[in-house]
Write an enzyme that holds these catalytic residues in place. Structure first.
Site, short mmCIF file in Angstrom:
data_model
loop_
_atom_site.label_atom_id
_atom_site.label_comp_id
_atom_site.label_asym_id
_atom_site.label_seq_id
_atom_site.Cartn_x
_atom_site.Cartn_y
_atom_site.Cartn_z
N ASN A 249 1.67 15.41 10.66
CA ASN A 249 1.09 16.73 10.83
C ASN A 249 1.07 17.17 12.29
OD1 ASN A 249 0.01 18.45 8.66
ND2 ASN A 249 -0.83 16.51 7.92
N ASN A 274 -1.82 12.47 -0.84
CA ASN A 274 -1.96 13.92 -0.96
C ASN A 274 -1.80 14.42 -2.40
OD1 ASN A 274 0.74 14.03 -1.58
ND2 ASN A 274 1.36 14.46 0.53
N ILE A 275 -1.95 15.71 -2.58
CA ILE A 275 -1.98 16.28 -3.94
C ILE A 275 -0.68 16.03 -4.69
CG2 ILE A 275 -3.68 18.08 -3.44
CD1 ILE A 275 -1.34 20.08 -3.28
N CYS A 337 -9.58 16.12 5.83
CA CYS A 337 -8.24 15.70 5.45
C CYS A 337 -7.31 16.70 6.12
CB CYS A 337 -8.10 15.65 3.93
SG CYS A 337 -8.71 17.10 3.07
N GLY A 340 -9.20 20.21 4.16
CA GLY A 340 -10.61 19.95 3.95
C GLY A 340 -11.14 20.51 2.65
N ARG A 343 -9.26 16.09 -0.68
CA ARG A 343 -9.79 14.75 -0.44
C ARG A 343 -11.18 14.80 0.17
NH1 ARG A 343 -3.96 12.96 1.86
NH2 ARG A 343 -3.85 15.19 2.27
#
Lengths: 643, 565
Positions: A249, A274-275, A337, A340, A343
């Site tokens: 990131n 992650n998702i 995360c 925000g 997670r």
């Protein structure tokens, strides 16, 4: 309605997912539901499927018996119809395709659903949960934390709620500055306050630090959080992502806090995926458990390969870390995360649940969801695919949270006021779009949609049938002795949640339910106590003492040992009044034998099960269905609960 | 050699005991011929731990200063004791020599082979007497009580001197029209002489479950007329029976090379054979070892745990046992045909499947008494070689001989059935756990020896107490009862989807905190049910209340009248 070309098809075959069984019935298509009604049988089963629950519809290739239609639902129901004529099948198929993709919020069921309540009742429903009162319960505002009006107009952060709590030393310029340095403007705010140690759980999104950027206001903000807690010299910063993701990131101008720039922080990665990983994991899991005649080996290997339980454990580990830091070390913790809202919501909510017994009650759990998920902007609309689907945004983040809670209920059977059916029911309605609570992605959006004026609140609905969701062995005294839960994180305690992912595959469920039986007992105990009280007051009204009646009680055999006669056995002497009461109870206790069969007859579900569903193989199919005892119906009619 | 000669050091002071989830304790350790006794040193209310030496599966010692000076100051040793009931204890013993002595005594005394030296022969509690009946029932009594057998079945005492089949009891139930002579011939044709005998007769349709060992057809396809007639008599005119062979078809074929075999279609034309593969012997024992190992390492990641769980194959064994039992029940209950179950020897998986099938079919076997009778009939009398199979459990380093936890597997399967039908069994998980413990190490003689014959020879019935009798005393402990029991007449078919089966945490994670939480929840359930019984009353015949209400009504009427007046 204009999308429905064929409202009714007869002679539709419904195939069982795991056996060769099938039933014939009629398929109805309404504006909100797809309904299958079994024909000819006396106890005709009905299946109601809300359009919003349908995740996908698939038309398989034509067979000799008709055209198969496979419908997969977000509540893990999977139905397989065979429709005799292809034309009908195609009509249903294309209608469904249109119906399950609402193009505007107005099309959602919540806006047409009417439970026959008046406006006042609806308003009361929405007022059940009051977050200001919740912060007050935690002890906020206090000498270190205050309510800020900086986001009153959603100007600083449009995905946050209006009311936010920050350290008193955080001035407006600091807040605004900090928010500019945080992804989506989600600056650090208070979400839980652990009064005993004055330690705070705060949440935010990742800093826009890139490789070297820093922001003095943001550093001040963290300093303020740290200063607000005199118990600890440092504040933990939990980045719930795997380190690699956080590093990546940085290249996009985001990243994580540099410990050199922030004084007194302890930085920690937690490593929740992650998702996209979570979405893939659930998909794999469902594929495995959806396999017919699955062997034990394939099941366990598949469970492992899906990684699902590994992810569940990662979330749990993070929550335990959070709870320990706060309750044991008395340190404040800042959780984030990327944005925000996924997670971070999982970890904050689960961590608070571990720390505070209130969140383990029915009402408290609603408050918790309202606070950490709804108000702080978990993107329910995107994650649950409510509208305008972007498949890349869908992810079972909230489902994972519910599962973590379930895993805890398994480890601590007495710690929760609710049973797993409460969790499953919430999950059902997160996807049903029947109530307004979970619609949209943020509070702001909900206000624009005027949800409180136009839809009903799920919480009021759930509270009205609270009886169904109680955990009969819940013990408030357990909460007193275990204010903070310390779950075991041994891998063997993480189990597959069959009642969630197979809630509609009845052949897999236990055929009898301890939960239901004990609930029934408990309920009838409560009723009997009421009757005793009522009769007692009545008698008192007449000024009659019950003692003259006693001789009328014929001597009787009891299979339970008789109560000890205190005088004879030398047991501690009860006061005259207590003895009287005991006698009363004993006499009235007889009533149940006459008047309260509900506990034993009325509610009793049928035991036994049928052989064909169990998959012993070989002989199945060769037998016609003789009079087999039926399977136990799902606990509280979950199957039809959206109706 | 006297037992006491093994004991070099009988007493050690200042020993530290560590148990899972308990603070360490200091106290005195004693070794006796059959027990390890630890007692803390507090004078009043002293706490004691008594462990049967036979319960000890493995012992590991680590001694500091092994090659240094004996009795050097501070020298000490640690003994880790791993019990067959899966409990692991640690003892820190001051003094190296004492430690080694204790360890070697335990090693010697925990692996006694002579039956009559075992503790049940010395156990004499004051509340039990040796004069009472031993065991719950006999073949003759069972026959007498089961009226539906009288017509077509008889008790044969052809094995009264155990010469026809050494592992069968003296009396067995066989078709009435088959005489003892035919039985003898059939026995010669079956491995270990285990000719087909009746195991269960279904109360709904009179169909039966028979069990035996494999036929000795051998490579050149021998046949035995009497055996064929015996089986023909079982189905008695009905056109079909099922043989459930607990080996794969291939294994059954291979068995012919070593003299075994299967019933061929041409000679047993009315019987349809179905093969179901079941692991046996060493494989199952190793499963247990692997599973327990996986359960006792708390540091595993989820992936590693699942992979180890899978790799142990224990749940696969549970799965196949329940599936085959379900298949047998399907044949009997739905299809209305009789079944013969056998594998090779007919002493392990055969008993597992036949007894599970009965539990599913027969409401009588779901009560405490009925279940214990079932175990007695189908396991103890039927000649499951308990002594060989349960010599060691999951921790032992000894080379495996005949060990195999088939009985544990049965208990696990019963637990799975209870999970799915929590109201249908009168007994609780605690009873299963107690049995799991007793089968490996016991004060009672019930699980001693390998067969009735051996038990007779050793005088077990005369010189030991019977576990089942003691469990069934009138003051049977509440914890062995299922508070939610509601008898049902129906068959209770368990689901065998892998998702419906679970690790038996009560057994395999028995010594964890988790178990404690479960125990508390269970107590809560008990108290709710008790309250319910107290308020609602267990019987519904009494109408005291209506009398009571009548009185109330008359009072009310009176009051009304008074008001009017």
């Amino acid at each position: 309605m204009e999308h429905i070309r064929t409202p009714k098809v007869e002679q539709v075959k419904l195939l069982d997912r795991f056996s060769n069984k099938s039933v014939i019935g009629t398929l109805h298509l309404t504006a909100t539901h797809l309904i299958f009604v079994e024909s000819n049988s006396t106890s005709a089963q009905e299946i109601w499927i809300l359009h919003h629950h349908i995740a996908s519809v698939e038309k398989l290739s034509l067979t000799t018996s008709g055209c198969p239609l496979l419908i997969q639902c977000r509540n893990f129901r999977l139905v397989h119809f065979v429709i005799p004529r292809e034309r009908d099948c195609h009509d249903i198929y294309s209608s469904l395709l249109r119906l399950l993709r609402p193009v505007s919020y107005d099309e959602l069921y919540a806006f047409s659903y009417n439970p026959k309540q008046n406006d006042q009742q609806r308003e009361e429903g929405w007022q059940l949960i009051d977050l200001a009162a919740e912060f007050e319960r935690m002890g906020v505002p206090c000498d270190q934390w205050q309510l800020t009006d900086v986001n009153r107009e959603y100007k600083v952060c449009e995905t946050y709620p209006r009311d936010l709590y920050v350290p008193i030393t955080a001035s407006k310029p600091i807040i605004v500055g900090s928010s500019r340095f945080r992804s989506k403007g989600r600056f650090p705010v208070l979400t839980y306050f652990y009064q005993e140690k004055k330690a705070a759980v705060c949440r935010c999104s990742q800093p826009l630090s890139g490789f070297s950027a820093r922001c003095l206001e943001d550093e001040h903000m963290l300093q303020a959080i740290s200063k607000a807690n005199h118990n600890s010299r440092y504040v933990y910063v939990m980045d719930t992502r795997p380190k690699l993701n956080a590093l990546a990131n940085r290249a996009a101008g985001k990243g994580y806090e540099n410990e050199d720039n922030y004084s007194n922080i302890r930085f920690q990665f937690v490593g929740i995926e992650n998702i996209h990983v979570m979405r893939g994991s659930l998909q794999k899991l469902l594929e495995v458990v959806g396999t017919r005649s699955l062997s034990m080996t394939d099941y366990l290997v598949g469970l492992e390969n899906s990684g699902w339980l590994r992810h569940i454990k990662a979330i749990m580990d993070a929550a335990i870390f959070l709870a320990k830091a706060v309750t044991v070390e008395g340190a404040s913790v800042l959780v984030h995360c990327s944005d925000g809202w996924d997670r971070t919501a999982q970890v904050c909510a689960l961590g608070s649940l571990l720390m505070d017994p209130y969140y383990r009650t029915i009402k408290g759990f609603m408050v918790l969801i309202e606070k950490d998920w709804i108000s702080f902007g978990h993107k329910f609309a995107d994650r649950c695919d409510q509208l305008d689907p972007d498949p890349k945004e869908v992810s079972p983040i909230f489902t994972q949270f519910l599962e973590c809670v379930w895993q805890l209920t398994e480890q601590f059977p007495q710690a929760f006021e609710f049973s797993e059916w409460f969790l499953i029911q919430i999950h059902e309605h997160v996807h049903s779009c029947q109530f307004g609570n979970f619609l949209g992605n943020s509070q702001r959006q909900r206000e624009v949609l005027q949800l409180k004026e136009r839809t009903y609140s799920l919480w009021a609905h759930l509270l009205s049938e609270k009886q169904n969701y109680l955990n009969p062995v819940y013990s408030p005294s357990f909460a007193e002795s275990h204010p903070v839960l310390e779950p075991s994180t041994q891998a063997c305690h993480f189990k597959f949640w069959r009642n969630m992912y197979h809630q509609y595959d009845r052949s897999m469920h236990p055929r009898q339910s301890i939960l239901k039986q004990v609930l029934t007992f408990k309920e009838s105990n409560r009723e009997l106590e009421g009757t005793v009280q009522a009769l007692k007051t009545k008698l008192q009204k007449f000024g009659v003492s019950t003692s003259p009646l006693k001789p009328q009680t014929p001597p009787r055999e009891r299979s339970l040992p008789p109560r000890p006669q205190s005088l004879i056995l030398g047991a501690p002497l009860l006061s005259r009044k207590e003895v009287q009461q005991e006698e009363d109870e004993e006499v009235f206790g007889e009533e149940a034998r006459e008047d309260a069969p509900a506990s034993t007859d009325g509610e009793r579900t049928v035991e036994g099960s049928s052989a064909t569903e169990n998959g012993y193989g070989e002989l199945t199919g060769s037998f016609g269905s003789k009079n087999e005892p039926a399977v136990v119906t799902l606990e509280f009619g979950v199957a039809r609960m959206t109706c | 050699m006297e037992l006491s000669e093994h004991i070099k050091t009988a007493n050690v002071e200042d020993v530290t005991l560590r148990r899972p989830f308990h603070p360490a304790l200091r106290g005195t350790l004693c070794v006796t011929s059959h027990h390890l006794l630890f007692s803390d040193r507090k004078d009043e209310a002293s706490w004691q731990l008594l462990i049967l030496l036979k319960n000890i599966d493995a012992i590991e010692k680590s001694v500091e200063n092994l090659f240094g000076y004996p009795r050097a100051v501070g020298s000490s040793g640690t003994i880790t004791i791993k019990c067959k009931d899966l409990l692991v204890l640690q003892l820190e013993i001051p003094g190296m020599e004492e430690c080694l002595n204790i360890a070697s005594s335990i090693e010697a005394l925990s692996s006694l082979e002579s039956v009559t030296e075992m503790y049940p022969f010395f156990y004499r509690p004051s509340h039990l007497t040796l004069n009472g009946p031993w065991g719950l029932s006999s073949t003759e009594q069972y026959y007498k009580q089961t009226e539906r057998l009288w017509d077509r079945w008889r008790v044969s005492t052809v094995n009264s001197d155990y010469s026809v089949c050494p592992s069968y009891p003296s009396a067995v139930i066989v078709p009435r029209e088959v005489d003892d002579d035919k039985l003898i011939h059939s026995a010669r044709f079956r491995q270990g002489g285990r000719f087909p005998v009746l195991s269960y007769c279904h109360h709904r349709n009179g169909m039966v479950i028979m069990r035996s060992s494999q036929p000795l057809t051998g490579a050149n396809k021998k046949r035995c007329k009497e055996d064929e007639l015996l089986l023909q008599a079982v189905i008695d005119g009905s056109e079909l029976g099922y043989i459930i062979d607990l080996r794969s078809a291939q294994q059954a074929q291979q068995a012919r090379m070593t003299g075994g075999g299967f019933e061929s279609k041409s000679f047993y034309s009315h019987w349809k054979r179905i093969h179901r593969h079941h692991e046996r012997g060493k494989v199952v024992q190793e499963s247990l070892i692997k599973l327990v190992e996986a359960c006792s390492d708390p540091s595993h990641s989820v992936d590693r745990w699942l992979s180890k769980l899978e790799n142990s194959k224990w749940l696969s064994h549970v799965h196949s046992a329940l599936s085959t039992a379900g298949l047998v029940v399907e044949c009997v209950e739905r299809d209305g045909h009789s079944v013969l179950v056998h594998g090779s020897e007919g002493t392990d998986n055969t008993l597992l499947v036949s007894s599970l099938a009965q539990l599913i079919l027969d409401p009588a076997s779901r009560t405490v008494t009925g279940f214990l009778c079932l175990l007695e009939r189908e396991w103890i009398q039927a000649g499951h070689p308990f002594q060989q199979r349960c010599a060691h459990s999951a921790y032992s380093h000894a080379r495996l001989k005949q060990e195999c936890p088939i009985f544990l597997l049965l208990l696990d399967c019963v637990w799975q059935v209870w999970r799915q039908f929590p109201l249908a069994l009168e007994f609780s998980e605690a009873l299963l756990l107690r049995l799991a413990q007793e089968v490996y190490a016991s004060n009672y003689g019930t699980f001693l020896c390998n067969s009735e014959q051996e038990r007779c020879a050793a005088g077990v019935k005369e010189n030991t107490h019977c576990l089942f009798q003691s469990l069934l005393r009138p003051d049977i402990e509440e914890q062995y009862l299922n508070p939610l029991y509601e008898p049902t007449d129906l068959a209770i078919w368990p689901s065998v989807h892998p998702q419906s089966l679970q690790l038996w945490t009560g057994l395999f994670l028995r010594w964890t905190e988790y178990a404690q939480n479960m125990e508390e929840a269970r107590e809560e359930v008990w108290s709710i049910v008790k309250e319910h019984h107290e308020q609602a009353g267990p019987d519904r015949t009494n109408n005291t209340l209506s009398t009571h209400c009548d009185t109330l009504t008359s009072f009310e009427n009176l009051m009304d009248e008074l008001t009017i007046l």
